[in-house]
Design an enzyme around this catalytic site. Structure first.
Site, PDB file in Angstrom:
ATOM      1  CB  CYS A 177      -0.929  -0.031   1.214  1.00 21.77           C
ATOM      2  SG  CYS A 177      -1.821   1.503   1.507  1.00 21.77           S
ATOM      3  CB  CYS A 211       0.277   2.000   4.057  1.00 24.74           C
ATOM      4  SG  CYS A 211      -1.402   1.371   3.847  1.00 24.74           S
TER       5      CYS A 211
END
Length: 316
Positions: free
Chosen positions: A72, A75
């Site tokens: 991700c 993230c």
């Protein structure tokens, strides 16, 4: 603006507070509650240790949960920011990081729809904070609300941090400043001061060098939105939108007000319908505005996903 919830609406506050007080008393009897090293403010949590590391700890300090994954990209920007804030807040909250790939059950139990997603557990009570990327100023505001609720409703005063605790090997590594941190901070300060033009310039400066910078894209969309609504007369805008249901300018202004007021689905639905009613350059202008509003909410938000599907139906 990005799904932040009303933290004052914590359910069963009285019962949770009593349980938290009992748990703290039991911890004190067992010799717990001592000072911790700064490195202990950020922990990795899995399903096996969730009850001890999160639920039990939430009776003495609010626990912020960061659901993330290695693949991700957002993230990778949000995670280091939360870790830095955990150390900066000096024990006012504990950051628990959950790798969703290795802990699917926790992801399902919290109803995580997309990552990054940030939740909190306060005195055993779970509540969502925000999903997707968010500017640092908004994250700080959310954390401040969380800490206030923890103190006022549950008597959670945090944990004592001893900077000298632990050895050099266990000390948290200092998070290096990113190449655009100074510019992003300048933009955030301008946004907080309602200097929307200044914020737009600062965010665009970052995007000129790094077109995929998630924080800058989100900040730019928010600054442009707030700049557009700053001088609007809401009553007049609503009146013009009601009298001109197919007029792009009137509907875009009303959609901006919808979004700022928290009526996300109304804003998206209004613009999807306006796209359906128009053609050519007018249709494209409304479509572009809708995409800009998607950036404000965040691409992983389920409301954005639903609106993208609806937009595709009217376009194709």
């Amino acid at each position: 603006m990005s799904g932040v919830v009303d933290l004052a609406a914590v359910k069963a506050a009285g019962d949770a507070k009593a349980k938290a007080e009992q748990a703290r008393a039991e911890s004190a009897r067992q010799g717990g509650g001592g000072a911790v090293a700064p490195a202990s403010l950020v922990i990795d949590v899995d399903e096996a240790g969730f009850e001890t590391d999160v639920l039990q700890r939430s009776t003495e300090v609010p626990v912020v949960i960061d659901f993330w994954a290695e693949w991700c990209e957002p993230c990778k920007q949000l995670g280091p920011l939360l870790e830095r804030l955990a150390v900066e807040y000096n024990g006012r909250f504990l950051l628990a990081k959950v790798d969703v790939d290795a802990n699917q059950m926790l992801m399902q139990q919290f109803g995580v729809q997309g990552i990054p997603a940030v939740f909190a557990v306060v005195a055993g009570q779970a509540l969502p904070l925000f999903q997707g990327a968010a500017p640092e100023s908004q994250i700080r505001e959310t954390l401040d609300q969380l800490i206030q609720v923890g103190e006022e409703r549950f008597g959670l005063t945090g944990i004592v941090v001893d900077p000298s605790a632990g050895d050099a090997d266990s000390a948290p590594a200092e998070v290096p400043a990113g190449p655009y941190d100074a510019q992003l901070e300048t933009a955030a300060q301008a946004l907080d001061a309602n200097d929307f033009d200044g914020a737009v310039r600062a965010y665009r400066s970052v995007l000129a060098d790094d077109p995929v910078n998630t924080e800058a894209k989100l900040g730019l969309a928010q600054a442009e939105l707030l700049g557009r609504v700053a001088g609007l007369d809401p009553q007049q805008v609503r009146k013009e939108a009601a009298e001109n249901p197919a007029a792009p300018a009137a509907q875009m202004a009303a959609a901006d007000l919808d979004l700022v007021g928290g009526h996300v689905e109304d804003a998206f639905g209004r613009l999807v319908e306006t796209v359906r009613r128009n053609f050519g350059d007018d249709r494209d202008a409304v479509r572009v505005r809708l995409l800009e509003l998607f950036e404000v909410i965040g691409p992983d938000d389920p409301r954005v996903t639903a609106a993208r599907t609806a937009l595709a139906r009217v376009l194709f």
